[in-house]
Motif scaffolding. Structure first.
Motif, PDB file in Angstrom:
ATOM      1  N   VAL A  11       0.843  -1.196   0.000  1.00 26.71           N
ATOM      2  CA  VAL A  11       0.000   0.000   0.000  1.00 26.71           C
ATOM      3  C   VAL A  11       0.876   1.243   0.000  1.00 26.71           C
ATOM      4  CG1 VAL A  11      -1.733   1.297   1.315  1.00 26.71           C
ATOM      5  CG2 VAL A  11      -1.854  -1.209   1.226  1.00 26.71           C
ATOM      6  N   GLU A  12       0.520   2.210  -0.820  1.00 25.77           N
ATOM      7  CA  GLU A  12       1.195   3.510  -0.833  1.00 25.77           C
ATOM      8  C   GLU A  12       0.142   4.616  -0.797  1.00 25.77           C
ATOM      9  OE1 GLU A  12       3.730   3.839  -4.215  1.00 25.77           O
ATOM     10  OE2 GLU A  12       5.143   2.291  -3.543  1.00 25.77           O
ATOM     11  N   ASP A  13       0.338   5.568   0.131  1.00 23.04           N
ATOM     12  CA  ASP A  13      -0.583   6.716   0.255  1.00 23.04           C
ATOM     13  C   ASP A  13      -2.034   6.278   0.355  1.00 23.04           C
ATOM     14  OD1 ASP A  13       1.620   8.477   0.024  1.00 23.04           O
ATOM     15  OD2 ASP A  13       1.522   8.347  -2.168  1.00 23.04           O
ATOM     16  N   GLY A  14      -2.273   5.196   1.123  1.00 19.81           N
ATOM     17  CA  GLY A  14      -3.639   4.741   1.353  1.00 19.81           C
ATOM     18  C   GLY A  14      -4.268   4.016   0.190  1.00 19.81           C
ATOM     19  N   ARG A  15      -3.454   3.596  -0.788  1.00 16.09           N
ATOM     20  CA  ARG A  15      -3.981   2.921  -1.986  1.00 16.09           C
ATOM     21  C   ARG A  15      -3.171   1.663  -2.271  1.00 16.09           C
ATOM     22  NH1 ARG A  15      -6.936   4.203  -6.496  1.00 16.09           N
ATOM     23  NH2 ARG A  15      -7.337   6.292  -5.690  1.00 16.09           N
ATOM     24  N   VAL A  16      -3.862   0.584  -2.650  1.00 12.90           N
ATOM     25  CA  VAL A  16      -3.205  -0.671  -3.009  1.00 12.90           C
ATOM     26  C   VAL A  16      -2.331  -0.479  -4.242  1.00 12.90           C
ATOM     27  CG1 VAL A  16      -3.681  -2.909  -4.091  1.00 12.90           C
ATOM     28  CG2 VAL A  16      -4.849  -2.289  -1.988  1.00 12.90           C
ATOM     29  N   VAL A  17      -1.109  -1.024  -4.216  1.00 11.58           N
ATOM     30  CA  VAL A  17      -0.250  -0.994  -5.405  1.00 11.58           C
ATOM     31  C   VAL A  17       0.192  -2.394  -5.828  1.00 11.58           C
ATOM     32  CG1 VAL A  17       0.588   1.344  -4.988  1.00 11.58           C
ATOM     33  CG2 VAL A  17       1.848  -0.618  -4.015  1.00 11.58           C
ATOM     34  N   GLY A  18      -0.030  -3.413  -4.970  1.00 12.23           N
ATOM     35  CA  GLY A  18       0.362  -4.757  -5.350  1.00 12.23           C
ATOM     36  C   GLY A  18       0.429  -5.691  -4.161  1.00 12.23           C
ATOM     37  N   VAL A  19       1.114  -6.826  -4.358  1.00  8.99           N
ATOM     38  CA  VAL A  19       1.266  -7.826  -3.299  1.00  8.99           C
ATOM     39  C   VAL A  19       2.689  -8.359  -3.323  1.00  8.99           C
ATOM     40  CG1 VAL A  19      -1.159  -8.533  -3.468  1.00  8.99           C
ATOM     41  CG2 VAL A  19       0.590  -9.808  -4.733  1.00  8.99           C
ATOM     42  N   GLN A  20       3.067  -9.007  -2.208  1.00  6.51           N
ATOM     43  CA  GLN A  20       4.360  -9.683  -2.135  1.00  6.51           C
ATOM     44  C   GLN A  20       4.144 -11.110  -1.668  1.00  6.51           C
ATOM     45  OE1 GLN A  20       7.732  -7.520  -0.542  1.00  6.51           O
ATOM     46  NE2 GLN A  20       8.471  -9.335   0.545  1.00  6.51           N
ATOM     47  N   THR A  21       4.807 -12.054  -2.323  1.00  8.39           N
ATOM     48  CA  THR A  21       4.638 -13.470  -1.995  1.00  8.39           C
ATOM     49  C   THR A  21       5.636 -13.910  -0.929  1.00  8.39           C
ATOM     50  OG1 THR A  21       6.226 -14.335  -3.603  1.00  8.39           O
ATOM     51  CG2 THR A  21       4.005 -13.844  -4.416  1.00  8.39           C
ATOM     52  N   ALA A  22       5.429 -15.147  -0.448  1.00  9.99           N
ATOM     53  CA  ALA A  22       6.347 -15.714   0.546  1.00  9.99           C
ATOM     54  C   ALA A  22       7.743 -15.917  -0.033  1.00  9.99           C
ATOM     55  CB  ALA A  22       5.790 -17.043   1.053  1.00  9.99           C
ATOM     56  N   THR A  23       7.844 -15.976  -1.367  1.00  8.05           N
ATOM     57  CA  THR A  23       9.149 -16.131  -2.029  1.00  8.05           C
ATOM     58  C   THR A  23       9.719 -14.784  -2.467  1.00  8.05           C
ATOM     59  OG1 THR A  23       8.005 -16.554  -4.131  1.00  8.05           O
ATOM     60  CG2 THR A  23       8.655 -18.475  -2.814  1.00  8.05           C
ATOM     61  N   ASN A  24       9.140 -13.690  -1.893  1.00  3.81           N
ATOM     62  CA  ASN A  24       9.618 -12.323  -2.117  1.00  3.81           C
ATOM     63  C   ASN A  24       9.424 -11.812  -3.548  1.00  3.81           C
ATOM     64  OD1 ASN A  24      10.483 -11.857   0.567  1.00  3.81           O
ATOM     65  ND2 ASN A  24      12.337 -13.076   0.163  1.00  3.81           N
ATOM     66  N   GLN A  25       8.476 -12.412  -4.278  1.00  2.63           N
ATOM     67  CA  GLN A  25       8.093 -11.875  -5.583  1.00  2.63           C
ATOM     68  C   GLN A  25       7.047 -10.789  -5.376  1.00  2.63           C
ATOM     69  OE1 GLN A  25       9.378 -13.039  -8.880  1.00  2.63           O
ATOM     70  NE2 GLN A  25      10.853 -13.513  -7.266  1.00  2.63           N
ATOM     71  N   LYS A  26       7.169  -9.706  -6.137  1.00  2.00           N
ATOM     72  CA  LYS A  26       6.203  -8.611  -6.035  1.00  2.00           C
ATOM     73  C   LYS A  26       5.433  -8.490  -7.343  1.00  2.00           C
ATOM     74  CE  LYS A  26       8.790  -5.858  -2.647  1.00  2.00           C
ATOM     75  NZ  LYS A  26       9.426  -4.528  -2.368  1.00  2.00           N
ATOM     76  N   TYR A  27       4.100  -8.427  -7.220  1.00  2.00           N
ATOM     77  CA  TYR A  27       3.236  -8.243  -8.382  1.00  2.00           C
ATOM     78  C   TYR A  27       2.431  -6.966  -8.188  1.00  2.00           C
ATOM     79  CZ  TYR A  27       4.153 -13.290  -8.702  1.00  2.00           C
ATOM     80  OH  TYR A  27       4.759 -14.525  -8.751  1.00  2.00           O
ATOM     81  N   SER A  28       2.376  -6.148  -9.200  1.00  2.00           N
ATOM     82  CA  SER A  28       1.626  -4.896  -9.086  1.00  2.00           C
ATOM     83  C   SER A  28       0.149  -5.139  -9.392  1.00  2.00           C
ATOM     84  CB  SER A  28       2.179  -3.839 -10.052  1.00  2.00           C
ATOM     85  OG  SER A  28       1.839  -4.153 -11.387  1.00  2.00           O
ATOM     86  N   ALA A  29      -0.718  -4.305  -8.816  1.00  2.00           N
ATOM     87  CA  ALA A  29      -2.156  -4.365  -9.071  1.00  2.00           C
ATOM     88  C   ALA A  29      -2.788  -3.057  -8.624  1.00  2.00           C
ATOM     89  CB  ALA A  29      -2.795  -5.524  -8.327  1.00  2.00           C
ATOM     90  N   GLN A  30      -3.852  -2.685  -9.316  1.00  2.00           N
ATOM     91  CA  GLN A  30      -4.603  -1.493  -8.915  1.00  2.00           C
ATOM     92  C   GLN A  30      -5.682  -1.832  -7.892  1.00  2.00           C
ATOM     93  OE1 GLN A  30      -5.691   1.151 -12.340  1.00  2.00           O
ATOM     94  NE2 GLN A  30      -4.697  -0.457 -13.552  1.00  2.00           N
ATOM     95  N   ALA A  31      -6.017  -3.116  -7.810  1.00  2.00           N
ATOM     96  CA  ALA A  31      -7.002  -3.567  -6.821  1.00  2.00           C
ATOM     97  C   ALA A  31      -6.643  -4.978  -6.383  1.00  2.00           C
ATOM     98  CB  ALA A  31      -8.412  -3.538  -7.398  1.00  2.00           C
ATOM     99  N   VAL A  32      -6.900  -5.285  -5.110  1.00  2.00           N
ATOM    100  CA  VAL A  32      -6.656  -6.612  -4.542  1.00  2.00           C
ATOM    101  C   VAL A  32      -7.928  -7.056  -3.828  1.00  2.00           C
ATOM    102  CG1 VAL A  32      -5.384  -7.927  -2.794  1.00  2.00           C
ATOM    103  CG2 VAL A  32      -4.161  -6.332  -4.294  1.00  2.00           C
TER     104      VAL A  32
END
Length: 631
Positions: free
Chosen positions: A132-153
């Motif tokens: 989350v950045e500035d109160g807005r979702v920007v993505g997720v992070q996995t247990a294997t430290n991979q990051k995926y971007s998203a506008q909504a989760v």
């Protein structure tokens, strides 16, 4: 903080249970690049509890999901082993369809649908953090430290969220059916500022089919009359070779075994901390709460056509394994039953639903949605209903389109979501027909008439489904007009026919529609006087005609109430409302308004603890503010 993303998506759905698959399918079908992340691919659309879809109120929800363009109805129509309409002896408002599922086939078919869906990526991975950045979702992070971007989760983790299985004195971290629990994500949601609760549910033991003495039980067959959850399913495809369920009961010996072992029951020893479901309690809870009852119903439900496991509906328990065996063997027909799986309880974290908007987006974080048991509900159908709404609204949000809010008069799904976000829940929420004040217009037979146009407008109802809907709607409209036009006159020839059919003779000329209002007169009776329709009518169109005509007066009263409530729903409350500035309202009302922050006058009026005087003061205050702005 700047993130480096390995992959980019529009929407990410966490969890592939019944809520998750509907959310992911809806978002991808609406044109959004979607990731469906699950701890285990084998758990996709899995049924960890009862092997069935539908039931009272729930069956109507499945029809609503189908009418919006969802998948649950189509999927169960392709994988049931028994179909049955419930409450046929009662009014149309409480009738609902229920299907016994081949649980392995159900999950396999749904997985195939997900795998073939355009714009949808299915991946086995553990999501640990929502970014989350500035109160807005920007993505997720996995247990294997991979990051995926998203506008909504969309979070649909169900009972896996900090799940713990409890069996006797044994307690261990686990999701349903001994899958992995999602622990780190539970911590992440707390850090994001969400208030978390703790609930409990459970499941009964499964027994081997060929170890049951069926002669000591009562057979419960399915219906021979065709019925389906999806409006696209054809009567010709109705399954004739259905598998029955069986009925048996607990007895005084069963109850004595439970009472003698209550000190070992986690429900009473203090091991279970979470709040359990009121309408589906454990057998040990039932024995204590209903001590006056000398027996309780148990349904033996096969889990599939080629599966030996039989689900003992009504015997949910977390008693120790040895007690469960003794309990099973005390029951008529199960004296030699072989237990294949023990029953267990499971505790899990939930997001308290008063923190959500009616779109199922969290109020604290833009673009973060939650659905299903994560929101404190119970049942596959409730989960799927929330899932499709969350998926739709996530897609609409990033597409910059108006949000979808289903009203209480639109759907049982609307009733459920409004109950959750307005009243919250102190226990696993289950839909009941009694929760719907407009249940006569929220029937199983008219779900497509209520919701298909909505599904079409948002892009979920495809051409095939919409064409089938239009044919059905035109048949209904044309035949209703014909019934309103043709008159039956009280002439001798007509009254001879009427009397021969066992009906009271006519004294005045009436339309065929007025004739059908008689409780004993069916559509087919009316056709004997006016002749058949120009085209063969679908059986479901005939059912709809009969209900709409016979209950027309009651339906009109309900629609009048809906119109009045609509005016309340259209009166918006500013989201930056200063509730402390509102003089004269009760302290409890002020506290509830601050906690829930209602969006409309209608929603405010349904908050428990808020009385009509508080609403009147609120309306006067808002009118004064609007008047001041105009000046």
């Amino acid at each position: 903080m700047t993130h480096t993303f390995a992959e980019n998506y529009d929407i990410i759905v966490i969890g592939a249970g019944h809520a998750g698959v509907e959310a992911a399918l809806a978002a991808s079908r609406m044109g959004c690049k979607t990731l469906l992340a699950t701890i285990s691919l084998e758990m996709l659309a899995f049924m960890p509890c009862n092997p069935s879809i539908g039931g009272s109120a729930k069956g109507i929800v499945v029809r609503e999901i189908d009418a919006l363009g969802g998948q649950m109805g189509k999927n169960i129509d392709q994988s049931y082993i028994q179909m049955k309409m419930l409450n046929t002896g009662k009014g149309p408002a409480v009738r609902a369809l229920r299907a016994q599922a081949d649980k392995a086939l159900y999950a396999r078919n749904m997985k195939h649908t997900v795998e073939q869906q355009e714009n949808l990526t299915l991946r086995q991975t553990m999501i640990d953090d929502i970014l989350v950045e500035d109160g807005r979702v920007v993505g997720v992070q996995t247990a294997t430290n991979q990051k995926y971007s998203a506008q909504a989760v969309v979070v649909t983790t169900g009972t896996a969220l900090r799940g713990e299985i409890i069996l006797g004195e044994l307690k261990y971290s686990s999701g349903p059916n001994n899958s992995l629990a999602s622990v780190t994500l539970a911590d992440n949601l707390r850090r994001l500022g969400l208030e978390i609760g703790r609930f409990k549910t459970g499941t009964p033991p499964r027994i081997k089919a060929n170890s049951i003495n069926y002669e000591e039980t009562e057979i419960q067959p399915g219906d021979s009359q065709p019925n389906h959850f999806s409006f696209l399913s054809k009567d010709a495809a109705y399954l004739k070779d259905q598998i029955p369920c069986w009925l048996t009961y607990t007895n005084s010996n069963s109850h004595a075994i439970i009472n003698a072992n209550l000190h070992r029951a986690p429900m009473f020893s203090g091991i279970v901390k979470g709040v359990g479901p009121r309408y589906c309690p454990s057998i040990e809870d039932k024995i204590v709460r209903f001590a006056d009852k000398d027996r309780h119903q148990l349904f033996l439900e096969p889990e599939g056509r080629d599966i030996e496991e039989v689900y003992v509906q009504g015997l949910s328990t977390s008693l120790p394994e040895d007690v469960q065996k003794d309990l099973l063997h005390s029951i008529r027909g199960l004296e030699k039953a072989e237990m294949m799986r023990t029953g267990y309880a499971i505790e899990y974290d939930i997001v308290l639903p008063h923190q959500l908007r009616a779109t199922l987006e969290t109020k604290v974080i833009s673009g973060l949605f939650t659905a299903g048991q994560t929101n404190g509900t119970s049942g596959y159908e409730e989960a799927a209903g929330q899932g499709i709404v969350a998926g739709i609204n996530a897609a609409l949000k990033i597409q910059g389109k108006p949000e979808l809010i289903l009203k209480r008069s639109d759907a049982y799904i609307g009733v459920m979501i409004d109950d959750l976000v307005t009243k919250g829940t102190l226990e696993p929420y289950r839909l009941l027909t009694s929760r719907a004040e407009y249940r006569l217009i929220l029937r199983h037979d008219n779900a497509d008439m209520r919701l298909t146009e909505i599904g079409r407008q948002i892009g979920l109802v495809d051409d095939e489904r919409y064409q089938a809907f239009q044919i059905r709607k035109n048949q209904f409209d044309n035949e209703l007009k014909r019934l309103e036009t043709i008159k039956l006159k009280p002439v001798a020839e007509t009254n001879e026919k009427v009397s021969a059919m066992g009906f009271k003779p006519l004294t005045d000329a009436v339309t065929a529609k007025e004739f059908m209002r008689r409780p004993e007169v069916t559509y087919q009776d009316a056709v004997r006087f006016i002749g058949p329709a120009a085209e063969d009518l679908d059986s479901k169109v005939i059912e709809l005609l009969e209900t709409e005509i016979k209950y027309e007066g009651y339906i009109k009263k309900a629609l009048d109430q809906v119109a009045k409530m609509k005016r309340m729903e259209e009166k918006r409350i500013p989201q930056n409302m200063d509730w402390d500035a509102l003089d004269s309202i009760a302290t409890e009302a002020r506290q509830k308004f601050k906690k829930i922050n209602p969006e409309t006058i209608g929603q405010a009026s349904r908050i428990s603890g808020v009385n009509p005087a508080d609403i009147s003061i609120l309306m006067v205050y808002l009118e004064g503010k609007r008047g001041a702005k105009k000046k």
